[in-house]
Write a protein that holds these residues in place. Structure first.
Motif: not given
Lengths: 461, 96
Positions: A235-243, A257-262
């Protein structure tokens, strides 16, 4: 793709970097293990089952008979097998349209055996990072020992697989006896090694390359997809911007966003893709990335499902429909095919009659002035019991039937030939050629009845 | 756009696209053929060969595989050479 740079082509097809999938833990991983164990159990267990004194499932090629529990199929029944294959293909289409590539992720033999081989690999070689470290290191006694153990286990497992495969076609008890006594036939030996080698190569070495380069289904499955098909998606709307961020950081304040880029979703992927790049044909929807991501979300206290089973429409906040024309049409076709095959199978008569006209002589006139035709009847009793049969014929008035035996008796599972003479008065023949119908009926079983048409020839009118 | 140097398909890939589809077709062909014909009624020209039924199936399978592989290989050859020809024509007509 055709216009791609040769260097890219090279890396796509020739140079291949081994993928070290990290082990995923979670609900889908458990579901997958369950599915794999059940399917492997069916494969290795089925030839060991017995039914009515014979192997329950045996495609007895030497005897040209297929035993499937209570059912015995003959080469004449090939149409049912073809029908079953059509039903299987239609089911695949239906479930693909509905649920995407669940076949690839949970049930395909390539997936099932690859997972089994990866399981062995992990048991011997350790985790993803241990494997990568060892493979980078120079050859040492320890590396050799670990690799040798893994290869030996793979080979033994492959041979067992090949043996089981041949056990579907040759009675597995006899096969085991000759295997232990080292007197396997040359062809059985060949197929055990051939199938074993194919399993070893596909599941041990080729793995995801089979899906990417060799599997026809992987190429055309997208034709069954629409925007309501279940897919594994990020879900890139929720995940981005990752970091990356510390757990204490307020993500909205930090603009994240929610993605921690692990990159765990990438590390667990058996085909080595990054699901965050969008839907890719390499993705076999194994859902390992869902489990990996959910674990991270749990740790951070975020909602699960940053990567999840969803649909194109749902990802774009549009409603998803299960019932849609594509699904309905596939379902109707599938239902018709299934009902037809199983109805036909239930109506199958375990008796076959072939009528072959005597080719030497069109007809003969007897001393009484009757017209006589001679036929050879081939009676195939496909039933499990012997039967005595009653033969009758009709089609011409006062048609007489003569056989050179008093009782037509055919043993179980055998063919019997019978010479039959038909005599008719010329006055009753309206044309040079008339149609007659043979009718064969078992004396002790009403359902064993067949009719077969034939021509009766007389003088030119 | 007209760079067809990507048509240099690696040897391994050529092997896969030749041998793999023909393998699948050989399975289907063997199944169809031997459900219609019993190998024991089939030995041609009264050849006196000592081979059992499973051996006959195996032989049949490999004959079908070889035939379909030849067909696949010819298709591949035509496809590659034709693309090269189109590529050569296009690059001689249009300066790029």
């Amino acid at each position: 793709m055709n216009t791609a740079d040769p260097k890219i082509q090279q890396s796509l097809y020739a140079r291949h970097e081994k993928i070290y999938p990290r082990q995923a833990h979670g609900r889908f991983a458990r579901l997958r293990v369950l599915s794999i164990l059940v399917l492997l159990g069916i494969f290795y267990g089925t030839p060991l089952l017995r039914w009515d004194g014979h192997q329950a499932v045996l495609f007895d090629l030497p005897a040209r008979k297929f035993y499937i529990f209570g059912l015995t199929l003959w080469p004449q029944d090939f149409v049912y097998l073809a029908g079953l294959l059509i039903v299987a293909a239609l089911s695949l289409f239906f479930f693909t349209a509905l649920a995407g590539r669940i076949w690839c992720g949970y049930a395909c033999p390539q997936t099932v055996w690859t997972e089994a081989y990866i399981w062995i690999e992990r048991k011997i070689e350790g985790t993803r990072s241990q494997q990568m470290k060892r493979d980078k290191a120079a050859w040492s006694w320890d590396k050799f020992r670990v690799k040798a153990i893994k290869q030996t286990l793979w080979l033994v497992f492959s041979l067992w697989t090949g043996f089981t495969f041949v056990g579907f076609f040759t009675p597995i008890n006899e096969l085991a006896a000759s295997f232990i006594g080292f007197n396997l036939g040359p062809w059985e030996t060949f197929w055990i090694f051939f199938y074993g080698f194919a399993t070893y190569g596909n599941a041990g070495w080729m793995r995801e390359q089979v899906c990417e380069y060799m599997c026809p289904y992987a190429r055309f499955q997208s034709a069954m997809f629409d925007n309501d098909t279940l897919i594994v998606a990020y879900d890139d709307m929720r995940g981005e911007p990752r970091g990356p961020r510390k757990r204490s950081v307020d993500k909205s304040a930090a603009g994240l966003g929610d993605c921690v880029d692990c990159t765990l979703c990438y590390q667990v992927c058996p085909t080595g893709i990054d699901i965050r790049d969008g839907l890719q044909y390499e993705c076999i929807a194994c859902s390992a990335c869902i489990d990996a991501c959910d674990e991270v979300m749990d740790k951070l206290g975020y909602d699960r499902g940053l990567i999840r089973y969803t649909t194109e429409n749902a990802i774009q906040n549009k409603p998803s429909k299960i019932l849609r024309p594509r699904i309905v049409i596939y379902a109707i076709i599938l239902a018709i095919a299934t009902i037809t095959v199983f109805y036909d199978l239930s109506q199958r008569v375990a008796l076959d009659l072939d009528v072959i006209r005597d080719r030497n002589q069109l007809y003969r006139e007897t001393n009484e002035g009757l017209i006589e035709n001679v036929y050879t009847l081939k009676i195939l009793n496909m039933d499990d019991n012997p039967h005595a049969f009653i033969l009758s014929v009709e089609g011409i008035t006062d048609l007489e039937l003569f056989t050179d035996v008093d009782n037509i008796y055919v043993n179980a599972g055998t063919v019997s030939e019978l010479i039959v003479r038909l005599r008719a008065d010329e006055a009753n023949l309206s044309a040079q050629s008339a149609s007659v119908s043979f009718r064969l009926q078992a004396q002790d079983a009403n359902h064993l009845i067949v009719e077969e048409e034939a021509r009766f020839l007389g003088p030119r009118k | 756009m007209n760079d067809m140097s990507g048509m240099q398909i690696p040897f391994r890939q050529k092997c896969i696209v030749t041998l793999w589809p023909s393998f699948m077709i050989a399975i289907v062909a063997t199944g169809l053929f031997f459900s219609a014909f019993d190998p024991s009624e089939l030995y041609p020209y009264n050849l006196d060969i000592e081979i059992n039924v499973v051996g006959a199936y195996t032989l049949g399978f490999f004959i079908f595989w070889a035939l379909s592989a030849i067909s696949s290989a010819i298709t591949l050859y035509f496809a590659i050479t034709n693309c090269r020809k189109i590529h050569a024509d296009q690059s001689s007509h249009s300066p790029s």
